[in-house]
Design an enzyme around this catalytic site. Structure first.
Site, mmCIF file in Angstrom:
data_model
loop_
_atom_site.group_PDB
_atom_site.id
_atom_site.type_symbol
_atom_site.label_atom_id
_atom_site.label_comp_id
_atom_site.label_asym_id
_atom_site.label_seq_id
_atom_site.Cartn_x
_atom_site.Cartn_y
_atom_site.Cartn_z
ATOM 1 N N ARG A 138 -5.645 6.199 -7.933
ATOM 2 C CA ARG A 138 -5.323 7.623 -7.896
ATOM 3 C C ARG A 138 -5.352 8.231 -9.303
ATOM 4 N NH1 ARG A 138 -0.026 7.686 -4.110
ATOM 5 N NH2 ARG A 138 -0.220 9.950 -4.427
ATOM 6 N N LEU A 141 0.868 -1.171 0.000
ATOM 7 C CA LEU A 141 0.000 0.000 0.000
ATOM 8 C C LEU A 141 0.905 1.222 0.000
ATOM 9 C CD1 LEU A 141 -2.716 -0.863 2.707
ATOM 10 C CD2 LEU A 141 -2.908 -1.093 0.225
ATOM 11 N N ASP A 142 0.485 2.277 -0.695
ATOM 12 C CA ASP A 142 1.246 3.525 -0.650
ATOM 13 C C ASP A 142 1.362 4.006 0.789
ATOM 14 O OD1 ASP A 142 1.397 3.497 -3.407
ATOM 15 O OD2 ASP A 142 -0.314 4.842 -3.681
ATOM 16 N N ARG A 143 2.407 4.763 1.077
ATOM 17 C CA ARG A 143 2.632 5.278 2.429
ATOM 18 C C ARG A 143 1.380 5.917 3.014
ATOM 19 N NH1 ARG A 143 6.926 7.981 5.378
ATOM 20 N NH2 ARG A 143 8.339 8.045 3.601
#
Length: 314
Positions: A247, A146-148
């Site tokens: 996104r 997962l992205d930060r």
């Protein structure tokens, strides 16, 4: 007999602890972004270490959660003194564990795996330390990232064989994978699908190529949950799992994810990225049992709809 002075000798004076600093919350935000924007002279990694050591309190109570929701009027206190016996896991909660897998709930702000800038305080590093408490030879293997700034459900394998089994059969093994996205503006369609071919620029930013077949095929399905004139809450289901897919696709339909400056968001409504890994259901690689895990929608995502402004979905 001369009486000894109680005044400490030069060079041996006991150090006076640095005073704690308190900050009043002016607007709703999550704890980590608030600290980053408020504390001067401290980087992100330094602040996360302070959280890990219990040096941050909210209204007098120590708080370690990155995504703790702050309300206007609350007081955040930063202590300079290290607190002993820090919690083992910071920004991460184990929700399931067996001999083959760990399912964890990651908070926004925590890296999945190390980068050049941060090698220690990551989900991977913490879970590696966790399994090695039982046996120093134990290891964990990351299955997906997962992205930060994305929160929610993650999966780790306890052996390379299980990791490979899951990754090789990912499309078949995963039965449900959905996210909650808070996006800018009112999404008019009750549901829809976005399809494109994703590429990565020289600056490492993903984008949809205007040419069919040029890049990685990406398919995203969305369903409107709540909306008003300013924001829409979506449930998003991935048919493919590409880097930054949701996104990019939300930007493509003109509704970038809240807080996603990289993809043209202008809103800072919740003090974090409005993306959350909501549900992960999959066939266990060893037992073949279908398992389903759900992470509650962050409270901050619901705040824009709590004033009776939402228009109910049909």
């Amino acid at each position: 007999m001369n009486k000894k002075s109680s005044k400490p000798r030069s060079g041996t004076a006991k150090r006076t602890p640095a005073p704690a600093k308190s900050y009043t919350v002016q607007e709703a935000a999550e704890l980590l972004p608030f600290l980053i924007s408020t504390i001067g002279g401290q980087g992100r990694n330094s602040i996360k270490s302070m959280l890990a050591r219990g040096q941050i309190s909210v209204d007098g109570r120590a708080e370690t959660a990155y995504n703790y929701s702050l309300r206007p009027g609350q007081t955040v206190t930063v202590s300079k003194e290290r607190i002993e016996a820090p919690p083992r896991l910071v920004g991460l909660t184990i929700v399931y564990e067996d001999d083959h897998l760990i399912i964890a709930n990651k908070e926004a702000g925590l890296l999945s795996i190390a980068t050049e800038q941060e090698k220690e305080l990551t989900a991977y590093r913490q879970l590696m330390d966790h399994v090695r408490q039982e046996n120093p030879a134990n290891r964990v293997f990351i299955v997906h990232r997962l992205d930060r700034d994305t929160s929610g459900i993650m999966m780790f394998a306890k052996s390379e064989a299980v990791q490979q089994e899951l990754q090789n059969r990912w499309q078949d093994a995963v039965k449900e994978r959905s996210y909650i996205a808070l996006v800018e503006g009112e999404v008019k369609k009750a549901e829809g699908t976005v399809t494109s071919w994703l590429k990565e620029s020289k600056t490492l930013k993903m984008y949809s190529s205007p040419y069919p077949g040029d890049g990685q095929h990406a398919v995203t399905h969305y369903k409107r949950l709540q909306s008003n004139k300013q924001f829409t809450l979506l449930e998003v289901r991935l048919e493919t799992g590409r880097k930054n897919q949701i996104r990019v696709h939300m930007q493509d339909i003109g509704h970038p994810i809240v807080g996603d400056k990289k993809y043209r968001s202008k809103s800072k409504e919740i003090g974090r990225l409005g993306l959350h890994a909501f549900v992960l259901a999959f066939e266990h690689p060893v037992t073949k049992e279908v398992m389903r895990f759900e992470s509650p929608i962050p409270r901050a995502f619901l705040n824009p709809f709590r004033n009776g402004m939402q228009s109910p979905s049909p």
